[in-house]
Design an enzyme around this catalytic site. Structure first.
Site, mmCIF file in Angstrom:
data_model
loop_
_atom_site.group_PDB
_atom_site.id
_atom_site.type_symbol
_atom_site.label_atom_id
_atom_site.label_comp_id
_atom_site.label_asym_id
_atom_site.label_seq_id
_atom_site.Cartn_x
_atom_site.Cartn_y
_atom_site.Cartn_z
ATOM 1 N N GLU A 111 -0.593 5.516 5.423
ATOM 2 C CA GLU A 111 -1.086 5.284 4.068
ATOM 3 C C GLU A 111 -2.605 5.173 4.059
ATOM 4 O O GLU A 111 -3.210 4.682 5.010
ATOM 5 C CB GLU A 111 -0.474 4.003 3.490
ATOM 6 C CG GLU A 111 1.006 4.125 3.191
ATOM 7 C CD GLU A 111 1.623 2.848 2.656
ATOM 8 O OE1 GLU A 111 2.612 2.951 1.912
ATOM 9 O OE2 GLU A 111 1.132 1.748 3.001
ATOM 10 N N CYS B 142 -10.062 3.456 2.019
ATOM 11 C CA CYS B 142 -9.595 2.670 3.165
ATOM 12 C C CYS B 142 -8.656 3.565 3.979
ATOM 13 O O CYS B 142 -7.578 3.930 3.515
ATOM 14 C CB CYS B 142 -8.874 1.428 2.662
ATOM 15 S SG CYS B 142 -8.212 0.381 3.964
ATOM 16 N N CYS C 145 0.659 -0.964 14.327
ATOM 17 C CA CYS C 145 -0.442 -1.732 14.915
ATOM 18 C C CYS C 145 0.076 -2.578 16.075
ATOM 19 O O CYS C 145 1.205 -3.074 16.046
ATOM 20 C CB CYS C 145 -1.067 -2.647 13.861
ATOM 21 S SG CYS C 145 -2.568 -3.497 14.410
ATOM 22 N N CYS D 22 -0.517 -9.336 13.916
ATOM 23 C CA CYS D 22 -0.951 -10.466 13.082
ATOM 24 C C CYS D 22 0.216 -10.892 12.193
ATOM 25 O O CYS D 22 0.847 -10.050 11.538
ATOM 26 C CB CYS D 22 -2.156 -10.073 12.237
ATOM 27 S SG CYS D 22 -3.620 -9.668 13.216
ATOM 28 N N CYS E 246 0.658 -9.911 8.296
ATOM 29 C CA CYS E 246 0.386 -8.528 7.912
ATOM 30 C C CYS E 246 1.645 -7.670 7.898
ATOM 31 O O CYS E 246 2.445 -7.695 8.845
ATOM 32 C CB CYS E 246 -0.637 -7.939 8.877
ATOM 33 S SG CYS E 246 -1.103 -6.240 8.514
ATOM 34 N N GLU F 101 -5.517 -1.178 14.308
ATOM 35 C CA GLU F 101 -6.746 -1.812 14.784
ATOM 36 C C GLU F 101 -7.698 -0.699 15.219
ATOM 37 O O GLU F 101 -7.484 -0.044 16.247
ATOM 38 C CB GLU F 101 -6.426 -2.751 15.957
ATOM 39 C CG GLU F 101 -7.598 -3.180 16.819
ATOM 40 C CD GLU F 101 -8.713 -3.859 16.052
ATOM 41 O OE1 GLU F 101 -9.826 -3.284 16.009
ATOM 42 O OE2 GLU F 101 -8.482 -4.958 15.518
ATOM 43 N N SER G 121 -13.440 -2.429 10.556
ATOM 44 C CA SER G 121 -12.926 -3.803 10.593
ATOM 45 C C SER G 121 -12.090 -4.004 11.853
ATOM 46 O O SER G 121 -11.228 -3.187 12.178
ATOM 47 C CB SER G 121 -12.060 -4.070 9.360
ATOM 48 O OG SER G 121 -11.490 -5.359 9.416
ATOM 49 N N LEU H 37 -11.208 -12.685 10.293
ATOM 50 C CA LEU H 37 -11.399 -13.995 10.929
ATOM 51 C C LEU H 37 -10.246 -14.943 10.615
ATOM 52 O O LEU H 37 -9.526 -15.373 11.507
ATOM 53 C CB LEU H 37 -12.736 -14.585 10.478
ATOM 54 C CG LEU H 37 -13.203 -15.863 11.181
ATOM 55 C CD1 LEU H 37 -13.377 -15.620 12.690
ATOM 56 C CD2 LEU H 37 -14.507 -16.356 10.564
ATOM 57 N N ASN I 94 -1.830 -11.940 0.028
ATOM 58 C CA ASN I 94 -0.952 -11.040 -0.711
ATOM 59 C C ASN I 94 0.449 -11.100 -0.108
ATOM 60 O O ASN I 94 0.609 -10.816 1.087
ATOM 61 C CB ASN I 94 -1.489 -9.610 -0.639
ATOM 62 C CG ASN I 94 -2.833 -9.471 -1.323
ATOM 63 O OD1 ASN I 94 -2.965 -9.758 -2.510
ATOM 64 N ND2 ASN I 94 -3.851 -9.039 -0.583
ATOM 65 N N CYS J 123 -4.782 -5.958 0.585
ATOM 66 C CA CYS J 123 -5.063 -6.310 1.978
ATOM 67 C C CYS J 123 -3.829 -6.902 2.652
ATOM 68 O O CYS J 123 -3.219 -7.844 2.155
ATOM 69 C CB CYS J 123 -6.224 -7.307 2.013
ATOM 70 S SG CYS J 123 -6.724 -7.773 3.667
#
Length: 353
Positions: free
Chosen positions: A93, A106, A113, A117, A120, A164, A195, A219, A294, A337
């Site tokens: 995406e 983006c 990934c 995290c 996410c 990442e 990022s 962060l 989100n 996000c």
């Protein structure tokens, strides 16, 4: 002889491959212009290339497939999500964000990934593979071509989609260098942001390699115990190691660093967290983007109240931190996000251009 993915070659590499294929060096300049400036990927349409040379092109090279599948637009019309299918039937995406008539794309750098995290949606996909240079470029080219039809063009590109970027460092940097080429899109490096969740050795390499591309850091806490809980990478490179690498980056490049901080209720958005964050940031020239969490299906985390968000923002502001409280964009189409997951929605919200 195996065909070569032509779109992922920079001009020098293309010239070298052309000579080996029996073509002329100047043909490489012509083809690079067709591919990266005119955004034409059908060799038969390269009108200034002889038919004989076009046949050599077809025999020796190919353009990797990035097939558009669905396009969703948020209710406020400011966020658009594109679903693409790759050669191996995998999906990625990309998200287009509009802000004050400026368009930011983006892009994704991986299928899934490895960072895992906990907040996410992409982590729920697991990890499939890195994207190639051409697969990264094609996200840009597809969206740019469609914007041009509207009389618009991209203003910024952020590597904040699926994956990442610093786990696919070479392809990411190569894609930026090709987009930056004067003979291609001539897209300024100052308009790119990468990022990272905090891959410290690659941040150190990036510090040596690049001085113009902007750096953003996911962060989300400056306490190791919290960051360990939601970002496993912190167990390898903790907050202090990350800070050391970033201070060196800023000392060398003089670039402002962007810190992304997702506000998660009952986890990282109490007044104490804000004060500790302000202390951490006092060493940097930076911008902090506060992002209300989100929701992601299957995750226990919650979005803090508006009053809690504003209080966190005010504590930072009162301590002279350059901070924005981001308005959530694209949540209604799962494009905000942390929500990218590349689910095949072929029968849902399908719009073609």
């Amino acid at each position: 002889m195996e065909k070569i993915d032509i779109l992922g070659l920079n001009l020098e590499e293309l010239q070298e491959k052309f000579l080996l294929a029996g073509l002329k060096k100047f043909n490489a300049n012509q083809v690079f212009d067709w591919l990266h400036s005119k955004l034409e990927f059908n060799f038969d349409n390269f009108s200034n290339i002889s038919k004989k040379d076009r046949e050599i092109l077809k025999k020796s090279f190919f353009v990797k497939k990035l097939e558009f599948k669905t396009h969703q637009i948020s209710e406020d019309k400011e966020t658009e999500k594109f679903l693409f299918e790759l050669n191996d039937k995998k999906f990625i995406e990309s998200v287009l964000i509009t802000h004050k008539n400026r368009y930011t794309l983006c892009v994704s750098s991986q299928i899934g990934c490895l960072m895992n995290c906990d907040f996410c949606a992409t982590a729920l996909m697991g990890y499939e593979r890195n994207l190639s240079v051409s697969e990264i470029l094609l996200q840009y080219y597809y969206v740019q071509k469609n914007l041009l039809k509207r009389g618009k063009k991209l203003g910024n590109v952020v590597y904040m989609g699926m994956g990442e970027p610093f786990s696919n460092y070479c392809a990411v940097l190569s894609s930026i260098n090709i987009l930056n080429s004067e003979k291609g899109q001539n897209f300024s490096k100052r308009n790119f942001t990468i990022s990272t969740s905090g891959v410290v050795p690659v941040i150190k390499k990036f510090t040596v390699d690049e001085s113009q591309i902007h750096l953003a850091i996911s962060l989300h806490s400056v306490r190791d115990e919290i960051r360990n809980q939601i970002m496993p990478i912190n167990k390898t490179w903790n907050v202090n190691k990350l800070k050391e690498a970033l201070l060196e980056y800023q000392k060398k490049t003089k670039n402002r660093i962007t810190f992304e901080y997702i506000l998660i209720d009952e986890l990282n958005c109490e007044p104490k967290d804000a004060r500790e964050l302000a202390e951490f940031l006092s060493s940097f020239n930076c911008l902090v983007n506060l992002i209300p969490y989100n929701p992601v299906g299957g995750k226990i985390y919650k979005t803090p109240s508006k009053s809690k968000q504003r209080e966190f923002y005010k504590i930072l502001k009162d301590r002279n931190v350059n901070v924005t409280l981001r308005e959530t964009k694209g949540q209604d189409i799962a494009a905000a996000c942390g929500q990218l997951r590349a689910e095949n929605q072929l029968e849902k919200n399908k719009i073609t251009f």
